[in-house]
Design an enzyme around this catalytic site. Structure first.
Site, PDB file in Angstrom:
ATOM      1  N   ASN A   9       0.863  -1.185   0.000  1.00 19.87           N
ATOM      2  CA  ASN A   9       0.000   0.000   0.000  1.00 19.87           C
ATOM      3  C   ASN A   9       0.901   1.237   0.000  1.00 19.87           C
ATOM      4  OD1 ASN A   9      -1.810   2.045   0.470  1.00 19.87           O
ATOM      5  ND2 ASN A   9      -2.408   1.351   2.517  1.00 19.87           N
ATOM      6  N   TRP A  10       0.985   1.899  -1.137  1.00 16.72           N
ATOM      7  CA  TRP A  10       1.893   3.048  -1.250  1.00 16.72           C
ATOM      8  C   TRP A  10       1.341   4.296  -0.562  1.00 16.72           C
ATOM      9  CZ3 TRP A  10       3.832   2.910  -7.080  1.00 16.72           C
ATOM     10  CH2 TRP A  10       4.598   1.750  -7.265  1.00 16.72           C
ATOM     11  N   LYS A  11       0.075   4.271  -0.187  1.00 18.59           N
ATOM     12  CA  LYS A  11      -0.569   5.434   0.461  1.00 18.59           C
ATOM     13  C   LYS A  11      -0.376   6.673  -0.417  1.00 18.59           C
ATOM     14  CE  LYS A  11      -0.041   3.114   4.862  1.00 18.59           C
ATOM     15  NZ  LYS A  11       0.077   3.170   6.305  1.00 18.59           N
ATOM     16  N   HIS A  95      -9.438   1.354   5.341  1.00 19.57           N
ATOM     17  CA  HIS A  95      -8.132   1.489   5.999  1.00 19.57           C
ATOM     18  C   HIS A  95      -8.289   2.422   7.204  1.00 19.57           C
ATOM     19  CE1 HIS A  95      -3.963   2.459   6.754  1.00 19.57           C
ATOM     20  NE2 HIS A  95      -3.640   1.398   6.040  1.00 19.57           N
ATOM     21  N   GLU A  97      -6.561   4.743   8.255  1.00 20.22           N
ATOM     22  CA  GLU A  97      -6.309   6.166   7.961  1.00 20.22           C
ATOM     23  C   GLU A  97      -7.545   6.816   7.354  1.00 20.22           C
ATOM     24  OE1 GLU A  97      -2.753   5.424   5.733  1.00 20.22           O
ATOM     25  OE2 GLU A  97      -1.745   4.825   7.584  1.00 20.22           O
ATOM     26  N   GLU A 167      -5.129  -4.971  10.732  1.00 22.97           N
ATOM     27  CA  GLU A 167      -4.086  -3.955  10.868  1.00 22.97           C
ATOM     28  C   GLU A 167      -4.277  -3.222  12.204  1.00 22.97           C
ATOM     29  OE1 GLU A 167      -2.282  -2.708   6.823  1.00 22.97           O
ATOM     30  OE2 GLU A 167      -3.958  -1.378   7.259  1.00 22.97           O
ATOM     31  N   GLY A 173       2.881   2.129  10.864  1.00 23.12           N
ATOM     32  CA  GLY A 173       3.855   3.212  10.714  1.00 23.12           C
ATOM     33  C   GLY A 173       4.618   3.536  11.988  1.00 23.12           C
ATOM     34  N   SER A 213       3.653  -2.336  10.250  1.00 24.80           N
ATOM     35  CA  SER A 213       5.109  -2.451  10.396  1.00 24.80           C
ATOM     36  C   SER A 213       5.664  -3.803   9.949  1.00 24.80           C
ATOM     37  CB  SER A 213       5.546  -2.118  11.828  1.00 24.80           C
ATOM     38  OG  SER A 213       5.236  -0.770  12.130  1.00 24.80           O
ATOM     39  N   GLY A 234       3.011  -1.237   4.269  1.00 24.46           N
ATOM     40  CA  GLY A 234       3.039   0.194   3.962  1.00 24.46           C
ATOM     41  C   GLY A 234       4.452   0.632   3.614  1.00 24.46           C
ATOM     42  N   GLY A 235       5.123   1.250   4.582  1.00 24.53           N
ATOM     43  CA  GLY A 235       6.439   1.857   4.369  1.00 24.53           C
ATOM     44  C   GLY A 235       7.430   0.981   3.612  1.00 24.53           C
TER      45      GLY A 235
HETATM   46  P1  13P Z   1       3.275   0.276   7.664  1.00 23.10           P
HETATM   47  O1  13P Z   1       3.743  -1.014   7.036  1.00 23.10           O
HETATM   48  O2  13P Z   1       4.011   1.477   7.187  1.00 23.10           O
HETATM   49  O3  13P Z   1       3.178   0.169   9.147  1.00 23.10           O
HETATM   50  O4  13P Z   1       1.749   0.477   7.134  1.00 23.10           O
HETATM   51  C1  13P Z   1       0.848  -0.551   7.241  1.00 23.10           C
HETATM   52  C2  13P Z   1      -0.378  -0.196   6.500  1.00 23.10           C
HETATM   53  O5  13P Z   1      -1.112   0.695   6.891  1.00 23.10           O
HETATM   54  C3  13P Z   1      -0.665  -0.923   5.253  1.00 23.10           C
HETATM   55  O6  13P Z   1      -1.939  -0.637   4.771  1.00 23.10           O
END
Ligand code: 13P
Length: 252
Positions: A9-11, A95, A97, A167, A173, A213, A234-235
Protein backbone atom coordinates in the site's frame (compact mmCIF):
# COMPACT_ATOMS: atom_id res chain seq x y z
CA UNK A 1 -6.38 -23.17 -0.86
CA UNK A 2 -5.28 -19.86 -2.36
CA UNK A 3 -1.73 -18.62 -2.63
CA UNK A 4 -0.56 -16.17 0.05
CA UNK A 5 -1.18 -12.52 -0.82
CA UNK A 6 1.47 -9.84 -0.31
CA UNK A 7 0.18 -6.33 -1.02
CA UNK A 8 2.07 -3.02 -1.00
CA UNK A 9 0.00 0.00 0.00
CA UNK A 10 1.89 3.05 -1.25
CA UNK A 11 -0.57 5.43 0.46
CA UNK A 12 -0.06 9.06 -0.67
CA UNK A 13 3.50 8.47 -1.84
CA UNK A 14 5.14 8.39 -5.30
CA UNK A 15 4.40 10.60 -8.28
CA UNK A 16 4.19 8.94 -11.70
CA UNK A 17 7.97 9.01 -12.24
CA UNK A 18 8.75 7.51 -8.85
CA UNK A 19 6.02 4.88 -9.32
CA UNK A 20 7.40 3.84 -12.70
CA UNK A 21 10.93 3.55 -11.29
CA UNK A 22 9.72 1.39 -8.41
CA UNK A 23 7.70 -0.92 -10.66
CA UNK A 24 10.54 -1.36 -13.16
CA UNK A 25 12.84 -2.42 -10.32
CA UNK A 26 10.22 -4.72 -8.80
CA UNK A 27 9.54 -6.39 -12.13
CA UNK A 28 13.18 -7.41 -12.22
CA UNK A 29 13.32 -8.55 -8.63
CA UNK A 30 10.06 -10.53 -8.80
CA UNK A 31 10.65 -12.28 -12.10
CA UNK A 32 9.36 -15.85 -11.97
CA UNK A 33 7.53 -15.46 -8.65
CA UNK A 34 4.32 -17.45 -8.77
CA UNK A 35 3.88 -19.04 -5.35
CA UNK A 36 2.64 -15.72 -3.98
CA UNK A 37 0.05 -13.29 -5.32
CA UNK A 38 1.67 -9.83 -5.44
CA UNK A 39 -0.35 -6.63 -5.37
CA UNK A 40 0.54 -2.95 -5.47
CA UNK A 41 -1.83 -0.14 -4.47
CA UNK A 42 -0.40 3.05 -5.99
CA UNK A 43 -2.12 6.46 -5.95
CA UNK A 44 -5.06 6.68 -8.40
CA UNK A 45 -3.13 8.93 -10.78
CA UNK A 46 -0.50 6.25 -11.48
CA UNK A 47 -2.71 3.18 -11.85
CA UNK A 48 -3.45 3.24 -15.57
CA UNK A 49 0.12 3.96 -16.55
CA UNK A 50 1.49 1.26 -14.26
CA UNK A 51 -1.06 -1.25 -15.56
CA UNK A 52 0.91 -1.43 -18.81
CA UNK A 53 4.19 -1.91 -16.98
CA UNK A 54 2.96 -4.83 -14.87
CA UNK A 55 1.17 -6.63 -17.72
CA UNK A 56 3.82 -9.33 -18.15
CA UNK A 57 4.78 -9.65 -14.53
CA UNK A 58 3.40 -11.34 -11.39
CA UNK A 59 2.29 -7.90 -10.10
CA UNK A 60 -1.41 -6.98 -10.03
CA UNK A 61 -2.93 -3.62 -9.09
CA UNK A 62 -5.23 -2.49 -6.32
CA UNK A 63 -7.06 0.77 -5.56
CA UNK A 64 -6.62 2.41 -2.15
CA UNK A 65 -10.31 3.40 -1.88
CA UNK A 66 -13.49 3.78 -3.96
CA UNK A 67 -16.89 5.43 -3.74
CA UNK A 68 -20.06 3.33 -3.75
CA UNK A 69 -22.09 5.19 -6.39
CA UNK A 70 -21.63 4.15 -10.01
CA UNK A 71 -21.23 7.69 -11.37
CA UNK A 72 -22.60 11.21 -10.93
CA UNK A 73 -22.03 14.50 -9.16
CA UNK A 74 -19.55 13.35 -6.49
CA UNK A 75 -16.59 15.66 -7.02
CA UNK A 76 -13.29 14.07 -6.14
CA UNK A 77 -14.56 10.50 -5.88
CA UNK A 78 -13.58 7.40 -7.89
CA UNK A 79 -15.94 4.55 -8.81
CA UNK A 80 -15.29 0.83 -8.90
CA UNK A 81 -15.72 0.79 -12.66
CA UNK A 82 -13.06 3.52 -13.01
CA UNK A 83 -10.62 1.43 -10.98
CA UNK A 84 -11.45 -1.75 -12.82
CA UNK A 85 -11.04 -0.23 -16.28
CA UNK A 86 -7.80 1.50 -15.20
CA UNK A 87 -6.33 -1.93 -14.44
CA UNK A 88 -7.19 -2.85 -10.84
CA UNK A 89 -8.34 -6.27 -9.69
CA UNK A 90 -8.55 -5.40 -5.99
CA UNK A 91 -9.45 -2.42 -3.80
CA UNK A 92 -8.55 -1.60 -0.18
CA UNK A 93 -11.59 -0.60 1.87
CA UNK A 94 -11.82 0.90 5.35
CA UNK A 95 -8.13 1.49 6.00
CA UNK A 96 -7.73 2.97 9.48
CA UNK A 97 -6.31 6.17 7.96
CA UNK A 98 -9.55 6.61 6.03
CA UNK A 99 -11.61 5.82 9.09
CA UNK A 100 -9.64 8.34 11.16
CA UNK A 101 -8.99 11.24 8.77
CA UNK A 102 -11.99 10.91 6.46
CA UNK A 103 -14.53 9.71 9.01
CA UNK A 104 -15.39 6.47 7.25
CA UNK A 105 -17.69 4.31 9.34
CA UNK A 106 -18.55 0.61 9.42
CA UNK A 107 -21.69 1.52 7.47
CA UNK A 108 -19.83 3.28 4.64
CA UNK A 109 -17.29 0.43 4.60
CA UNK A 110 -20.19 -1.98 4.05
CA UNK A 111 -21.55 0.13 1.17
CA UNK A 112 -18.11 0.19 -0.42
CA UNK A 113 -17.69 -3.58 -0.08
CA UNK A 114 -21.06 -4.16 -1.78
CA UNK A 115 -20.12 -1.69 -4.56
CA UNK A 116 -16.70 -3.25 -5.11
CA UNK A 117 -18.20 -6.70 -5.61
CA UNK A 118 -20.88 -5.25 -7.90
CA UNK A 119 -18.15 -3.65 -10.01
CA UNK A 120 -15.99 -6.78 -10.24
CA UNK A 121 -13.29 -5.78 -7.75
CA UNK A 122 -12.02 -7.90 -4.88
CA UNK A 123 -12.24 -5.97 -1.59
CA UNK A 124 -9.46 -6.02 0.99
CA UNK A 125 -11.32 -4.98 4.14
CA UNK A 126 -9.17 -3.44 6.87
CA UNK A 127 -9.98 -3.78 10.55
CA UNK A 128 -7.96 -3.12 13.69
CA UNK A 129 -7.98 -1.83 17.25
CA UNK A 130 -6.35 1.18 18.92
CA UNK A 131 -3.68 0.78 21.61
CA UNK A 132 -6.23 1.74 24.25
CA UNK A 133 -8.63 -0.95 23.05
CA UNK A 134 -5.82 -3.53 23.09
CA UNK A 135 -4.81 -2.56 26.61
CA UNK A 136 -8.40 -2.96 27.77
CA UNK A 137 -8.55 -6.45 26.24
CA UNK A 138 -11.01 -5.38 23.55
CA UNK A 139 -9.02 -6.22 20.41
CA UNK A 140 -10.99 -9.26 19.38
CA UNK A 141 -14.45 -7.87 20.12
CA UNK A 142 -13.62 -4.68 18.20
CA UNK A 143 -12.39 -6.38 15.03
CA UNK A 144 -15.16 -8.98 15.07
CA UNK A 145 -17.77 -6.22 15.17
CA UNK A 146 -16.01 -4.37 12.33
CA UNK A 147 -16.01 -7.51 10.20
CA UNK A 148 -19.67 -8.32 10.98
CA UNK A 149 -20.72 -4.83 9.92
CA UNK A 150 -18.50 -4.78 6.83
CA UNK A 151 -20.00 -8.06 5.60
CA UNK A 152 -23.61 -7.32 6.58
CA UNK A 153 -26.11 -8.50 3.98
CA UNK A 154 -23.55 -10.23 1.77
CA UNK A 155 -24.30 -13.72 0.49
CA UNK A 156 -21.79 -16.45 1.39
CA UNK A 157 -20.73 -16.64 -2.26
CA UNK A 158 -19.28 -13.12 -2.03
CA UNK A 159 -16.67 -14.39 0.42
CA UNK A 160 -14.83 -15.98 -2.46
CA UNK A 161 -13.54 -12.55 -3.47
CA UNK A 162 -12.97 -11.04 -0.05
CA UNK A 163 -9.74 -10.61 1.89
CA UNK A 164 -9.67 -9.40 5.48
CA UNK A 165 -6.67 -7.34 6.60
CA UNK A 166 -6.00 -7.18 10.33
CA UNK A 167 -4.09 -3.95 10.87
CA UNK A 168 -3.75 -2.99 14.54
CA UNK A 169 -3.74 0.83 14.51
CA UNK A 170 -0.93 1.00 17.07
CA UNK A 171 1.32 -1.00 14.74
CA UNK A 172 0.83 1.10 11.59
CA UNK A 173 3.85 3.21 10.71
CA UNK A 174 5.17 2.97 14.27
CA UNK A 175 7.79 0.25 13.85
CA UNK A 176 5.89 -1.69 16.54
CA UNK A 177 4.52 -4.87 15.05
CA UNK A 178 2.11 -7.27 16.69
CA UNK A 179 4.03 -10.38 17.67
CA UNK A 180 3.26 -13.37 15.45
CA UNK A 181 1.32 -14.90 18.35
CA UNK A 182 -0.71 -11.72 18.98
CA UNK A 183 -1.60 -11.47 15.31
CA UNK A 184 -2.41 -15.19 15.09
CA UNK A 185 -4.82 -14.93 18.02
CA UNK A 186 -6.85 -12.25 16.22
CA UNK A 187 -6.68 -13.99 12.83
CA UNK A 188 -7.90 -17.20 14.42
CA UNK A 189 -10.83 -15.36 16.04
CA UNK A 190 -11.74 -13.80 12.70
CA UNK A 191 -11.59 -17.19 10.98
CA UNK A 192 -13.95 -18.58 13.62
CA UNK A 193 -16.29 -15.65 13.12
CA UNK A 194 -16.41 -16.30 9.37
CA UNK A 195 -17.29 -19.94 10.08
CA UNK A 196 -20.14 -18.78 12.34
CA UNK A 197 -21.43 -16.36 9.71
CA UNK A 198 -21.03 -18.41 6.51
CA UNK A 199 -20.86 -22.00 5.39
CA UNK A 200 -17.50 -23.74 5.13
CA UNK A 201 -17.60 -24.00 1.39
CA UNK A 202 -17.68 -20.27 0.75
CA UNK A 203 -14.67 -19.77 3.04
CA UNK A 204 -12.12 -21.83 1.17
CA UNK A 205 -10.80 -18.78 -0.64
CA UNK A 206 -11.02 -16.15 2.08
CA UNK A 207 -7.62 -14.87 3.12
CA UNK A 208 -6.83 -13.04 6.33
CA UNK A 209 -3.68 -10.95 5.95
CA UNK A 210 -1.72 -8.90 8.51
CA UNK A 211 -0.57 -5.28 8.27
CA UNK A 212 1.35 -2.98 10.61
CA UNK A 213 5.11 -2.45 10.40
CA UNK A 214 5.69 -5.56 8.30
CA UNK A 215 9.36 -5.59 7.31
CA UNK A 216 11.88 -7.86 5.67
CA UNK A 217 13.04 -8.99 9.11
CA UNK A 218 9.67 -9.96 10.61
CA UNK A 219 7.76 -11.39 7.63
CA UNK A 220 9.07 -14.96 8.01
CA UNK A 221 7.85 -15.33 11.59
CA UNK A 222 4.48 -13.72 10.80
CA UNK A 223 3.97 -16.04 7.83
CA UNK A 224 4.82 -19.08 9.95
CA UNK A 225 1.45 -18.71 11.73
CA UNK A 226 -1.31 -20.96 10.42
CA UNK A 227 -3.96 -18.25 10.05
CA UNK A 228 -1.80 -15.51 8.53
CA UNK A 229 -2.34 -15.73 4.78
CA UNK A 230 -0.28 -12.76 3.68
CA UNK A 231 0.62 -9.16 4.47
CA UNK A 232 -0.46 -5.60 3.73
CA UNK A 233 2.75 -3.61 3.71
CA UNK A 234 3.04 0.19 3.96
CA UNK A 235 6.44 1.86 4.37
CA UNK A 236 8.53 -1.16 3.36
CA UNK A 237 6.65 -1.45 0.05
CA UNK A 238 8.23 1.81 -1.10
CA UNK A 239 11.68 0.21 -1.25
CA UNK A 240 11.93 -2.34 -4.04
CA UNK A 241 14.54 -4.56 -2.34
CA UNK A 242 12.64 -4.65 0.95
CA UNK A 243 9.31 -5.39 -0.69
CA UNK A 244 10.82 -8.11 -2.88
CA UNK A 245 12.32 -9.77 0.21
CA UNK A 246 8.91 -9.66 1.88
CA UNK A 247 7.30 -11.29 -1.17
CA UNK A 248 10.00 -13.97 -1.03
CA UNK A 249 9.35 -14.77 2.64
CA UNK A 250 10.67 -18.15 3.71
CA UNK A 251 7.80 -20.57 3.45
CA UNK A 252 6.35 -22.34 6.46
P1 13P B 1 3.28 0.28 7.66
O1 13P B 1 3.74 -1.01 7.04
O2 13P B 1 4.01 1.48 7.19
O3 13P B 1 3.18 0.17 9.15
O4 13P B 1 1.75 0.48 7.13
C1 13P B 1 0.85 -0.55 7.24
C2 13P B 1 -0.38 -0.20 6.50
O5 13P B 1 -1.11 0.69 6.89
C3 13P B 1 -0.67 -0.92 5.25
O6 13P B 1 -1.94 -0.64 4.77
Amino acid sequence: MLRPLIAGNWKMNTNIHQGVELVIRLRELLKGVDAVEVLLAPPFTSIYHLSHLVADSPIRLCGQNLFWEKSGAFTGEISGDMLKTAGCDYVIIGHSERREYFKESDETVNKKVVAAIRDGLKPIICVGETLEEREKGKSISKVKLQVKKALAGLPGGALRDITLAYEPIWAIGTGKTASPEEAEEVHNALRELLFEMFDTDSLKNTRIIYGGSVKADNIDSLMSQPNIDGALVGGASLKAEDFARIVKFLPR
